[in-house]
Design a protein around this motif. Structure first.
Motif, PDB file in Angstrom:
ATOM      1  N   TRP A 126      53.275  42.242  40.115  1.00  0.00           N
ATOM      2  CA  TRP A 126      52.017  42.039  40.831  1.00  0.00           C
ATOM      3  C   TRP A 126      52.026  42.542  42.271  1.00  0.00           C
ATOM      4  N   LEU A 127      53.158  43.035  42.710  1.00  0.00           N
ATOM      5  CA  LEU A 127      53.273  43.443  44.102  1.00  0.00           C
ATOM      6  C   LEU A 127      53.856  44.857  44.223  1.00  0.00           C
ATOM      7  N   ARG A 128      53.206  45.671  44.991  1.00  0.00           N
ATOM      8  CA  ARG A 128      53.690  47.017  45.246  1.00  0.00           C
ATOM      9  C   ARG A 128      53.526  47.335  46.740  1.00  0.00           C
ATOM     10  N   PHE A 129      54.468  48.111  47.258  1.00  0.00           N
ATOM     11  CA  PHE A 129      54.395  48.547  48.649  1.00  0.00           C
ATOM     12  C   PHE A 129      54.508  50.064  48.726  1.00  0.00           C
ATOM     13  N   GLY A 130      54.138  50.596  49.849  1.00  0.00           N
ATOM     14  CA  GLY A 130      54.324  52.022  50.085  1.00  0.00           C
ATOM     15  C   GLY A 130      54.283  52.307  51.573  1.00  0.00           C
ATOM     16  N   ALA A 131      54.850  53.433  51.946  1.00  0.00           N
ATOM     17  CA  ALA A 131      54.788  53.866  53.345  1.00  0.00           C
ATOM     18  C   ALA A 131      54.846  55.381  53.357  1.00  0.00           C
TER      19      ALA A 131
ATOM     20  N   GLN B 290      48.280  43.245  42.283  1.00  0.00           N
ATOM     21  CA  GLN B 290      47.559  43.493  41.027  1.00  0.00           C
ATOM     22  C   GLN B 290      47.813  42.359  40.052  1.00  0.00           C
ATOM     23  N   SER B 291      46.778  42.091  39.274  1.00  0.00           N
ATOM     24  CA  SER B 291      46.921  41.020  38.288  1.00  0.00           C
ATOM     25  C   SER B 291      47.828  41.508  37.161  1.00  0.00           C
ATOM     26  N   LYS B 292      48.284  40.614  36.346  1.00  0.00           N
ATOM     27  CA  LYS B 292      49.203  41.009  35.282  1.00  0.00           C
ATOM     28  C   LYS B 292      48.580  42.019  34.329  1.00  0.00           C
TER      29      LYS B 292
ATOM     30  N   GLN C  19      42.933  44.704  41.238  1.00  0.00           N
ATOM     31  CA  GLN C  19      43.887  45.236  42.212  1.00  0.00           C
ATOM     32  C   GLN C  19      43.288  45.111  43.608  1.00  0.00           C
ATOM     33  N   VAL C  20      44.121  44.734  44.545  1.00  0.00           N
ATOM     34  CA  VAL C  20      43.702  44.706  45.943  1.00  0.00           C
ATOM     35  C   VAL C  20      44.636  45.639  46.707  1.00  0.00           C
TER      36      VAL C  20
ATOM     37  N   LEU D  66      44.321  37.890  45.741  1.00  0.00           N
ATOM     38  CA  LEU D  66      45.490  37.089  45.384  1.00  0.00           C
ATOM     39  C   LEU D  66      45.154  36.079  44.284  1.00  0.00           C
ATOM     40  N   LEU D  67      43.946  35.530  44.368  1.00  0.00           N
ATOM     41  CA  LEU D  67      43.539  34.576  43.342  1.00  0.00           C
ATOM     42  C   LEU D  67      43.548  35.207  41.950  1.00  0.00           C
ATOM     43  N   HIS D  68      43.301  36.497  41.951  1.00  0.00           N
ATOM     44  CA  HIS D  68      43.219  37.175  40.661  1.00  0.00           C
ATOM     45  C   HIS D  68      44.577  37.400  40.007  1.00  0.00           C
ATOM     46  N   PHE D  69      45.640  37.079  40.724  1.00  0.00           N
ATOM     47  CA  PHE D  69      46.953  37.198  40.064  1.00  0.00           C
ATOM     48  C   PHE D  69      46.984  36.356  38.804  1.00  0.00           C
TER      49      PHE D  69
END
Lengths: 370, 291
Positions: free
Chosen positions: A73-78, A109-111, A116-117, B15-18
């Motif tokens: 659910w978590l991604r990073f970039g630079a 992102q959700s599963k 996605q945010v 985040l809530l949408h996780f």
């Protein structure tokens, strides 16, 4: 390339839709896991002295290494992109370093990956045209984009937030005629809602926007744009874009036709032709025309021979003033996360009784990303 | 401030949408891992030239973000399978499908290209040429830009596996625009301006190209000798008669030449290089048809 603009020539590897590799369905911005894997195994050369298989390279294409190091659910970039620009080589010959991009991105992102945010913060250098006294008032740390993307169904994605305007094609070069003269360059993101609909073989994008809400109200361009693209066959994507927007100073209307085509494995031609109509507050109307054409030939994996042909005139359908630019160059990805570009830019101006000789400039770019 | 707050709210909503669980991925994670491991096994059995496409197919373990896009996996210009073929198959993993298709295609591989080939091409060109306006000891620098069409014919012979050499020549016709060379922003000192004046001529020269794969992608050089004619008027100033020099002219050019296939018999061609002078870049852009 997590924060890079898109490389539309990826159609040369069979990928016509930007959404395959980017979170933003119209390209640029952070890459999906699949996009990262492709950048490691298709776009980039095999790292020197490495015996890793392509599958291992794909696995290790994530932020700081293995893709599964971070939770799903978590991604990073630079990303950092800088250029040494040696201008007007045959006359004055000045060179300077230009920091083009310094950005960091976080993605949640959700599963199901239906939600996605994406948020990208970037460093914006002080504009050279801004008086020194006023520079302290301009923020250097800005939000390049932030949006929430919701995949409502297999064919429909809704995106809301600060993004680039959906119009035409996107390339990393922000001084390209189809970005500079359309006012869709690196600092022209807008708040709005984008609907991305893909009824095969079409791709439809409808973008309603309010302008960049961080800007003063009078400057914000409010309006809408539409992109219609059709996959003619596995090798050719043809599209058209329309845009209408208005702020307190001008009304802008644009029409463009673009094409992305594949010519053998690894080779592509990207083309866009467009009209830009501006109506200022005092009712002065101008109609400009541009052509952008960029064939790219894959010499070896990760190594491309690019030539960009550009044309621009401030008065469409007249031959008074014409600007030509031809830029042959080499684009090299020696490994994932590293890109070099060397280009010889030749600019030419014709019109009003002047036929100027070419102005040669040399552009050496380095792009590093995580 | 309100905007920043709104942005923070947006991120919080995200985040809530996780917690939101949608459809299952198109390919289960466990299956994906199996594909990945099997990719190496199939790679050992498949020709080295197909490694790239095999890897691409193996990567569809990450098919979830594809959003239904159809991607065709190709090897040496032959369509092997699509992503949908790979997903639909319940019995064989993607690398196995690709391996099998490569084996089939290898037996029906097209014959190597002929040792000799001929082609015609039609191109749009833009050449820049330095000129001068002379009368006795008085000389003014001019700059000209020619825009027009070039029709040419070429013959090539294969040189080993990856090289082609040959000759290419043809005729061109275009319009030229001429003005004083200002060297930048200064105003022209002499008024000699032409627009739409005719230029025409012929060019011929040797070329050598390197082949990339069997797709007819080529990169090479063309060194044409050009004979250029024109109907530029010679201006007068009082009793002085000026002549545009050189007119006509014979000169050498050097072009980097690229070809990329459109179909089996046609290609896009583009060339960038120099004619007469290294001060300006000339270019040609066109299509080529094998005959």
């Amino acid at each position: 390339m997590p924060q890079a603009w898109s490389y539309p020539s990826t159609i040369s590897h069979g990928y016509a839709a930007c959404a395959t590799c980017h979170y933003n369905p119209y390209g640029n911005g952070p890459l999906t896991d699949y996009g990262r894997a492709l950048s490691a195994t298709v776009m980039s050369a095999r790292p020197p002295f490495s015996r890793a298989t392509d599958e291992e390279l794909a696995e290790n294409s994530g932020f700081l290494g293995r893709q599964d190091r971070l939770p799903d659910w978590l991604r990073f970039g630079a990303s950092f992109r800088g250029m040494v620009y040696a201008s007007d080589l045959t006359r004055k010959g000045q060179s300077r370093f230009i920091p083009m991009q310094l950005e960091a991105t976080a993605i949640y992102q959700s599963k199901s990956r239906n939600h996605q945010v994406v948020a990208t913060m970037g460093y914006a250098p002080d504009p050279a045209t801004t008086p020194t006294a006023k520079r302290s008032r301009i923020p250097n740390l800005i939000s390049r984009e932030h949006y929430w993307s919701y995949r409502a169904s297999r064919n429909i994605t809704l995106l809301s937030g600060l993004v680039d305007t959906a119009f035409g094609t996107r390339v990393p070069d922000h001084i390209a005629v189809h970005r500079k003269y359309t006012s869709l360059a690196q600092n022209d993101q807008t708040h709005g809602v984008l609907l991305y609909w893909t009824p095969k073989p079409w791709q439809v994008g409808f973008h309603l926007f309010l302008g960049n809400l961080y800007q003063k109200s009078a400057l914000r361009h409010k309006g809408g744009s539409l992109i219609l693209e059709r996959l003619i066959n596995d090798r050719w994507m043809l599209g058209t874009s329309l845009l209408h927007s208005k702020n307190d100073y001008r009304t802008r209307q644009m029409l463009a036709v673009h094409s992305r085509s594949r010519h053998g494995e690894g080779n592509a031609v990207l083309a866009e032709i467009g009209l830009v109509r501006n109506r200022s507050a005092d009712a002065t109307v101008s109609l400009a025309n541009y052509i952008f054409l960029q064939p790219s030939l894959e010499l070896a994996r990760g190594l491309q021979f690019l030539t960009t042909f550009e044309y621009y005139t401030t008065k469409a359908f007249e031959s008074e003033e014409r600007f030509f630019r031809v830029t042959p160059g080499i684009q090299y990805f020696p490994m994932q996360r590293v890109e070099f570009r060397f280009e010889l830019q030749t600019s030419r101006y014709l019109g009003q009784g002047v036929v100027n000789g070419d102005i040669y400039s040399l552009m050496s770019q380095v792009h590093l990303w995580l | 401030m309100a905007l920043r707050f709104a942005s923070a709210v947006l991120v919080f909503l995200g985040l809530l949408h996780f917690a939101a669980f949608g459809r299952n991925p198109d390919v289960p994670t466990k299956t994906c891992r199996i594909y990945r491991k099997q990719g190496n096994k199939w790679k050992a059995l498949t020709p080295k030239s197909a490694t790239k496409v095999l890897s691409q197919a193996t990567l569809i373990r990450s098919i979830r973000p594809l959003k239904g896009e159809r991607v065709t996996f190709e090897w040496k210009g032959i369509s092997l399978a699509t992503t949908q073929d790979c997903i639909k198959s319940e019995t064989a993993p993607p690398p196995a499908i690709i391996h099998s298709q490569v084996q089939t295609a290898a037996h029906s591989e097209p014959k190597p290209a002929a040792k000799k080939s001929a082609a015609i091409a039609l191109s749009l060109f833009n050449w820049h040429e330095p000129l001068s306006l002379t009368s006795g000891s008085d000389t003014y620098e001019l700059s000209s830009s020619h825009f027009g069409f070039l029709f040419d014919w070429g013959m090539d012979w294969r040189l080993g596996h990856s090289w082609l050499w040959g000759f290419r020549g043809g005729a061109f016709f275009g319009m030229s625009e001429i003005a004083e060379e200002t060297g930048g922003s200064t105003a022209p000192s002499l008024q000699y301006r032409l627009k739409g004046a005719t230029v025409f001529g012929a060019l011929v020269g040797p070329q050598i190209h390197y082949f990339f794969g069997k797709q007819d992608s080529q990169l090479g050089f063309w060194i044409p000798i050009t004979a250029r004619f024109s109907d530029w008027p010679n201006p007068t100033e009082g009793s002085k008669i000026y002549a545009v020099d050189p007119s006509p002219a014979v000169f050498l050019g050097l072009f980097a030449d690229v070809q990329m296939p459109i179909t089996e018999k046609s290609a896009i061609t583009f060339s960038t290089g120099f004619t007469r002078s290294f001060k300006n870049l000339s270019w040609m852009l066109g299509t080529k048809l094998k005959i």
